[in-house]
Design a protein around this motif. Structure first.
Motif, PDB file in Angstrom:
ATOM      1  N   GLU A  51       5.292  69.360  53.373  1.00 47.60           N
ATOM      2  CA  GLU A  51       5.806  68.051  53.782  1.00 47.60           C
ATOM      3  C   GLU A  51       6.020  67.194  52.537  1.00 47.60           C
ATOM      4  O   GLU A  51       5.143  67.079  51.690  1.00 47.60           O
ATOM      5  CB  GLU A  51       4.840  67.346  54.725  1.00 47.60           C
ATOM      6  CG  GLU A  51       5.384  66.031  55.247  1.00 47.60           C
ATOM      7  CD  GLU A  51       4.534  65.424  56.348  1.00 47.60           C
ATOM      8  OE1 GLU A  51       4.922  64.361  56.841  1.00 47.60           O
ATOM      9  OE2 GLU A  51       3.504  65.999  56.713  1.00 47.60           O
ATOM     10  N   ILE A  52       7.205  66.606  52.424  1.00 44.83           N
ATOM     11  CA  ILE A  52       7.502  65.723  51.302  1.00 44.83           C
ATOM     12  C   ILE A  52       8.085  64.417  51.822  1.00 44.83           C
ATOM     13  O   ILE A  52       8.606  64.345  52.929  1.00 44.83           O
ATOM     14  CB  ILE A  52       8.457  66.370  50.274  1.00 44.83           C
ATOM     15  CG1 ILE A  52       9.829  66.617  50.887  1.00 44.83           C
ATOM     16  CG2 ILE A  52       7.871  67.657  49.710  1.00 44.83           C
ATOM     17  CD1 ILE A  52      10.860  67.040  49.872  1.00 44.83           C
ATOM     18  N   SER A  53       7.988  63.396  51.003  1.00 51.65           N
ATOM     19  CA  SER A  53       8.539  62.078  51.309  1.00 51.65           C
ATOM     20  C   SER A  53       9.481  61.690  50.183  1.00 51.65           C
ATOM     21  O   SER A  53       9.172  61.900  49.010  1.00 51.65           O
ATOM     22  CB  SER A  53       7.391  61.075  51.424  1.00 51.65           C
ATOM     23  OG  SER A  53       7.891  59.789  51.694  1.00 51.65           O
ATOM     24  N   ALA A  54      10.639  61.147  50.542  1.00 53.07           N
ATOM     25  CA  ALA A  54      11.614  60.718  49.536  1.00 53.07           C
ATOM     26  C   ALA A  54      12.174  59.360  49.936  1.00 53.07           C
ATOM     27  O   ALA A  54      12.312  59.049  51.118  1.00 53.07           O
ATOM     28  CB  ALA A  54      12.752  61.732  49.424  1.00 53.07           C
ATOM     29  N   THR A  55      12.495  58.548  48.939  1.00 54.34           N
ATOM     30  CA  THR A  55      13.043  57.216  49.199  1.00 54.34           C
ATOM     31  C   THR A  55      14.335  57.000  48.430  1.00 54.34           C
ATOM     32  O   THR A  55      14.586  57.641  47.411  1.00 54.34           O
ATOM     33  CB  THR A  55      12.048  56.113  48.813  1.00 54.34           C
ATOM     34  OG1 THR A  55      11.735  56.243  47.432  1.00 54.34           O
ATOM     35  CG2 THR A  55      10.776  56.200  49.633  1.00 54.34           C
ATOM     36  N   SER A  56      15.136  56.077  48.937  1.00 48.10           N
ATOM     37  CA  SER A  56      16.387  55.699  48.297  1.00 48.10           C
ATOM     38  C   SER A  56      16.693  54.253  48.642  1.00 48.10           C
ATOM     39  O   SER A  56      16.349  53.772  49.722  1.00 48.10           O
ATOM     40  CB  SER A  56      17.532  56.584  48.805  1.00 48.10           C
ATOM     41  OG  SER A  56      18.790  56.075  48.402  1.00 48.10           O
ATOM     42  N   THR A  57      17.346  53.564  47.738  1.00 44.10           N
ATOM     43  CA  THR A  57      17.808  52.201  48.042  1.00 44.10           C
ATOM     44  C   THR A  57      19.202  52.226  48.648  1.00 44.10           C
ATOM     45  O   THR A  57      19.707  51.185  49.069  1.00 44.10           O
ATOM     46  CB  THR A  57      17.817  51.340  46.765  1.00 44.10           C
ATOM     47  OG1 THR A  57      18.650  51.966  45.789  1.00 44.10           O
ATOM     48  CG2 THR A  57      16.414  51.150  46.219  1.00 44.10           C
ATOM     49  N   LYS A  58      19.827  53.415  48.727  1.00 49.83           N
ATOM     50  CA  LYS A  58      21.205  53.544  49.239  1.00 49.83           C
ATOM     51  C   LYS A  58      21.282  53.870  50.726  1.00 49.83           C
ATOM     52  O   LYS A  58      21.947  53.178  51.484  1.00 49.83           O
ATOM     53  CB  LYS A  58      21.959  54.618  48.462  1.00 49.83           C
ATOM     54  CG  LYS A  58      22.154  54.302  47.001  1.00 49.83           C
ATOM     55  CD  LYS A  58      22.869  55.445  46.314  1.00 49.83           C
ATOM     56  CE  LYS A  58      22.953  55.207  44.818  1.00 49.83           C
ATOM     57  NZ  LYS A  58      23.586  56.330  44.134  1.00 49.83           N
ATOM     58  N   SER A  59      20.624  54.991  51.132  1.00 52.39           N
ATOM     59  CA  SER A  59      20.772  55.455  52.514  1.00 52.39           C
ATOM     60  C   SER A  59      19.762  56.545  52.829  1.00 52.39           C
ATOM     61  O   SER A  59      19.131  57.109  51.928  1.00 52.39           O
ATOM     62  CB  SER A  59      22.177  56.006  52.741  1.00 52.39           C
ATOM     63  OG  SER A  59      22.368  57.188  51.961  1.00 52.39           O
ATOM     64  N   PHE A  60      19.654  56.872  54.119  1.00 51.02           N
ATOM     65  CA  PHE A  60      18.827  58.002  54.521  1.00 51.02           C
ATOM     66  C   PHE A  60      19.389  59.291  53.934  1.00 51.02           C
ATOM     67  O   PHE A  60      18.650  60.148  53.471  1.00 51.02           O
ATOM     68  CB  PHE A  60      18.759  58.132  56.049  1.00 51.02           C
ATOM     69  CG  PHE A  60      17.876  57.106  56.704  1.00 51.02           C
ATOM     70  CD1 PHE A  60      16.533  57.018  56.391  1.00 51.02           C
ATOM     71  CD2 PHE A  60      18.387  56.246  57.647  1.00 51.02           C
ATOM     72  CE1 PHE A  60      15.708  56.083  57.003  1.00 51.02           C
ATOM     73  CE2 PHE A  60      17.577  55.312  58.272  1.00 51.02           C
ATOM     74  CZ  PHE A  60      16.237  55.224  57.947  1.00 51.02           C
ATOM     75  N   GLU A  61      20.703  59.441  53.978  1.00 52.24           N
ATOM     76  CA  GLU A  61      21.352  60.643  53.436  1.00 52.24           C
ATOM     77  C   GLU A  61      21.005  60.829  51.965  1.00 52.24           C
ATOM     78  O   GLU A  61      20.706  61.943  51.528  1.00 52.24           O
ATOM     79  CB  GLU A  61      22.872  60.559  53.628  1.00 52.24           C
ATOM     80  CG  GLU A  61      23.615  61.760  53.089  1.00 52.24           C
ATOM     81  CD  GLU A  61      23.321  63.051  53.838  1.00 52.24           C
ATOM     82  OE1 GLU A  61      23.424  64.128  53.203  1.00 52.24           O
ATOM     83  OE2 GLU A  61      22.985  62.997  55.020  1.00 52.24           O
TER      84      GLU A  61
END
Length: 67
Positions: A8-18
């Motif tokens: 299980e990993i978690s990722a973030t972005s300031t742009k979008s879910f994609e």
């Protein structure tokens, strides 16, 4: 016969879910060999001043173990 493991990993972005998904998969494939699939477990949005400021996905990444 092959044996797979799930991480299980978690990722973030300031742009979008994609974009968060793309970044998470790109990072996972730099560390894990034989990545075969992933599914999105959760999605979260952080909000600042009434607008989305960060998109986060928690995903389950499946990879096949070496023989």
């Amino acid at each position: 016969m092959s044996i797979a493991k799930i991480s299980e990993i978690s990722a973030t972005s300031t742009k979008s879910f994609e974009d968060a998904i793309q970044q998470g998969i790109a990072r996972a494939t730099r560390t894990l060999r034989n990545v075969k699939s992933a599914w999105i477990k959760e999605q979260h949005i952080r909000i600042e001043n009434g607008l989305p400021s960060e998109y986060q996905v928690n995903m389950m990444v499946t990879f096949v173990l070496d023989e």
